[in-house]
Design a protein around this motif. Sequence first.
Motif: not given
Length: 402
Positions: A2-4, A20, A53, A68
């Motif tokens: 998981i990445k933003r 988000n 995300y 994350q």
Amino acid sequence: MIKRITIDKLRPKMYVSDLNCDWIPHHNMPKEGRVPNQALIEELKRRGIKEVYIDTERGIDEEDALSQKEVESENQNKLNKAAKGYMDPAGSVSVEEELFKANKLHDKAKGIMSDVLTDVKFGRPLETEAFDDLADGMIDSVMRNHNALACLGRIRQKDNYLMEHSINLAVLMGIFAKSMKIDRETMHQTMVGALLHDIGKIMIPDDILHKPGKLDNNEFARIKQHVVFSRELLKKTPGIHPLTVDVAAQHHERIDGSGYPEGLTGCQICREGKMVAITDVYDAITADRCYHKGLAPTAALKKLLEWSGSHLEESLVHKFIRSMGIYPVGSLVMMESERLAVVIEASEKDQSRPIVKIIYHSRLKQFIPAQVIDLSKATSQDSIKNSVDPDKWRIKVSDFLS
């Protein structure tokens, strides 16, 4: 993983795991899913969404992005920075002393709110005297020891959200205003505005207001009308102060213009309007609703920081955190001793060392005799490791607060 990522880096075929965007109450967008086309991305931009995300195992990756875990570390550092400095004294009496009076006041507030919601539903005029009296009582309680009403605000029932949210919002605004040393008259009008900010929701059909699934565009438009209904009702009610109207009218406005109903930006929103936007989001995201599970208080503060600067006024978010403490009343925390404790009062000296009630041993997996400890005292041999999710431990925090 998981990445933003920023919205500008979102591309078709990426998989969004979290939009988000819980700073948009009642939003009608799916929480997750694969991005089908550029048109959806443009719609998200139009809604004011700045970051999302993505799940790189279910869609296209983006190398230039924080994981994350890295975001969590960044948010924790922001929280620690925001909380620097001493808190104002909680008040002149202990939380135990004030709880008796606060309980009576809280029950009175629920009765008044229930009556006014019924009156408005049946077209009867709004009686302002009861709210003036209630706001005065709340201010007095907050001044004596704000932790008492804060404790009661963590005791919730899903079926009474509208009523309890309005009361909680008034309490949070009182604590916030007290911390900022706002004069009593302004504090009073702000708290009345908080109590009445959602009165217009009575005009929204229940099947839309309490719909557990995604709202369609027409339903979302109807929901947003509640702010206009609240504003117009208060404007035509004799004895209502203009600031009270502004608080109700601006609680969904955002500093970047992504809010509603007017899409106001920056200095177009009054100070109290920016304050109530912060407290409204905080109380909403910490509550269990039919369409989402509430966040733990500390996790909610981190989200406020994540959304500050773009949607919420950053300097005011920092001041709100200092008024609440990094472990707000009602937080469940893991101690270094492997025991679980409920935060019952913030510390004036060190926000990382509040007064807690030890209730459970995590290693033994059993409840233990309750013990109140002031972690800020030199004699304390324990400290907080981190905030934890009560549901994971099947602990009902409210049972240990009143």
